[in-house]
Design an enzyme around this catalytic site. Structure first.
Site, short mmCIF file in Angstrom:
data_model
loop_
_atom_site.label_atom_id
_atom_site.label_comp_id
_atom_site.label_asym_id
_atom_site.label_seq_id
_atom_site.Cartn_x
_atom_site.Cartn_y
_atom_site.Cartn_z
N ARG A 94 0.87 -1.18 0.00
CA ARG A 94 0.00 0.00 0.00
C ARG A 94 0.91 1.23 0.00
O ARG A 94 2.05 1.19 0.44
CB ARG A 94 -0.97 -0.01 1.17
CG ARG A 94 -0.35 0.29 2.53
CD ARG A 94 -0.76 1.66 3.02
NE ARG A 94 0.41 2.43 3.41
CZ ARG A 94 0.48 3.23 4.44
NH1 ARG A 94 -0.54 3.41 5.23
NH2 ARG A 94 1.57 3.91 4.71
N HIS A 153 -30.67 10.88 36.36
CA HIS A 153 -30.10 9.82 35.52
C HIS A 153 -30.16 8.47 36.22
O HIS A 153 -30.56 7.47 35.62
CB HIS A 153 -28.64 10.13 35.18
CG HIS A 153 -28.47 11.25 34.21
ND1 HIS A 153 -27.64 11.17 33.12
CD2 HIS A 153 -29.03 12.48 34.16
CE1 HIS A 153 -27.70 12.31 32.44
NE2 HIS A 153 -28.53 13.12 33.05
C1 HCA Z 1 4.54 9.67 9.52
C2 HCA Z 1 3.33 10.33 8.92
C3 HCA Z 1 2.09 9.49 8.89
C4 HCA Z 1 2.15 8.45 7.83
C5 HCA Z 1 0.87 7.74 7.58
C6 HCA Z 1 0.96 6.54 6.69
C7 HCA Z 1 0.96 10.50 8.66
O1 HCA Z 1 5.29 9.02 8.81
O2 HCA Z 1 4.74 9.83 10.71
O3 HCA Z 1 1.99 6.19 6.16
O4 HCA Z 1 -0.09 5.92 6.55
O5 HCA Z 1 0.23 10.80 9.60
O6 HCA Z 1 0.85 10.98 7.54
O7 HCA Z 1 1.89 8.87 10.16
#
Ligand code: HCA
Ligand code: CU
Length: 371
Positions: free
Chosen positions: A126, A283
């Site tokens: 993903r 309540h």
């Molecule tokens: C991070 C950012 C992340 C990544 C989310 C993800 C975010 O690397 O700390 O890869 O699904 O909030 O965008 O946590």
């Protein structure tokens, strides 16, 4: 666990990670996301161990490894035997400039190369479009088309800075769900307090994977808490959660709170110490007749007991009467009224405990009076 470890107070030892992974597997989460094999010296060995641990237990829970779009990192992640790789890279103008200095065409090219590489190894992959909700719509469409053509399994749309509204989440994700075949994932931070509602909006829009952490821990003030998402869905339809062992949820939250040395937050859905404590006389009277009068969740389904906080200046006679029955003390109507007034008066002067209330009730018992 990857996001959770980014909480500034989290320092999980390897043994704690083992314990936590097993607790999450008992609850029944589909995936546990762990940090990159190069994030700290022993990370790679720890990952390998956790992957084989779940395999040896024939657990349905799978491990995904969060990885930069870097071939060496991906190779190390693949060596652990994990189920799949969670790639990510910033796509918003802020991150194009401040994080990696690459434009969207360059980001897409790198992402496509890595997605194709992971797919060639037969693994789930993903890609997370970091800061998706501040990413220009055309840029997001551009990279998603490229990812789809490369055969990506799932795309994550993170609200990295926690600023999206539920309507923005719904609009953007439903549009992407309509346009693309890959599965939609959502990861929402809680900077403006909307993480649970936003996660729910994502599900309504067609997302099939929601990121949560235990107690909502994570970078800054964290992301959607597991118990928050469970509460949100359970109140709509308990059948949505039939695959999970709900009675394990309080144990998981307690485990992490203990590991972090923090209490479970007072406003945590389901697992807050007083999540099922009723206080006001109006309540408690209704609750004693029908618990649904003031509850949208059934505490017993999570292995939790509801409590009535009767030691207060706003208590009522029905709650006092229920306590008297628990104590096996028979009371006349006048006694009950007198006790209730005493409790209300005493609790109005200073905080009192249930033991204080019990003493007052017992002093009215026939036996006590006789003596
Ligand atoms: C991070 C950012 C992340 C990544 C989310 C993800 C975010 O690397 O700390 O890869 O699904 O909030 O965008 O946590
Ligand atoms: Cu995050």
């Amino acid at each position: 666990m990857r996001e959770g470890e980014q909480f500034s107070r989290a320092h999980f030892t390897f043994n704690q990670k083992v314990e936590l992974t097993l607790a999450l597997a008992r609850f029944g989460v589909e995936y546990v996301e762990l940090g990159s094999p190069v994030s700290y010296p022993n990370a790679s060995q720890e990952l390998t161990h956790l992957v084989s641990l779940l395999e040896s237990k024939q657990s349905k829970t799978k491990i995904l490894v969060h990885c930069r779009c870097n071939k060496d990192d991906v190779d190390k992640a693949l060596e652990t035997g994990a189920y799949g790789i969670n790639l990510f890279m910033g796509t918003s103008a802020y991150l194009q400039k401040a994080s990696h200095g690459k434009n969207i065409q360059e980001v897409a090219k790198i992402a496509v190369g890595m997605v194709e590489y992971v797919k060639s190894k037969g693994k789930f992959v993903r890609f997370g479009c970091e800061d998706a909700f501040r990413t220009n719509l055309d840029d997001l469409l551009y990279i998603c088309s490229a990812l789809e053509a490369a055969g990506v399994d799932q795309v994550d749309f993170p609200d990295t800075v926690g600023g999206a509204t539920p309507f923005e989440v719904y609009d953007r994700l439903s549009e992407f769900a309509r346009r693309f075949k890959f599965k939609i994932e959502y990861h929402g931070h809680n900077d403006t307090g909307g993480a649970i509602s936003n996660a729910y909006a994502a599900l309504e829009a067609g997302a099939v994977c929601i990121n949560t952490t235990v107690l909502g821990i994570g970078e800054r003030n964290g992301i959607c808490p597991l118990s928050g998402l469970v509460a949100r869905l359970y109140s709509l339809n308990p059948a949505l959660l039939s695959r999970y062992n709900l009675k394990e949820l309080p144990k998981v939250d307690k485990l992490v709170a203990t590991m972090l040395g923090v209490p479970i937050p007072h406003d945590m859905p389901i697992t807050a110490p007083n999540a099922f404590t009723h206080k006001a006389g109006i309540h408690t009277k209704a609750i004693l007749q029908d618990s649904q009068a003031y509850e949208v969740l059934r505490p017993e389904d999570f292995g939790i007991k509801r409590t009535l906080d009767i030691a207060s200046r706003i208590t009522g006679k029905h709650a006092v009467a229920a306590r008297a029955i628990e104590l096996d003390v028979e009371l006349s109507d006048e006694d009950l009224a007198a006790i209730t007034e005493k409790v209300r008066y005493a609790a109005g002067l200073e905080p009192i405990s249930l033991e204080n209330v019990d003493l007052i009730i017992k002093s009215y018992s026939k036996k006590a009076k006789g003596e």
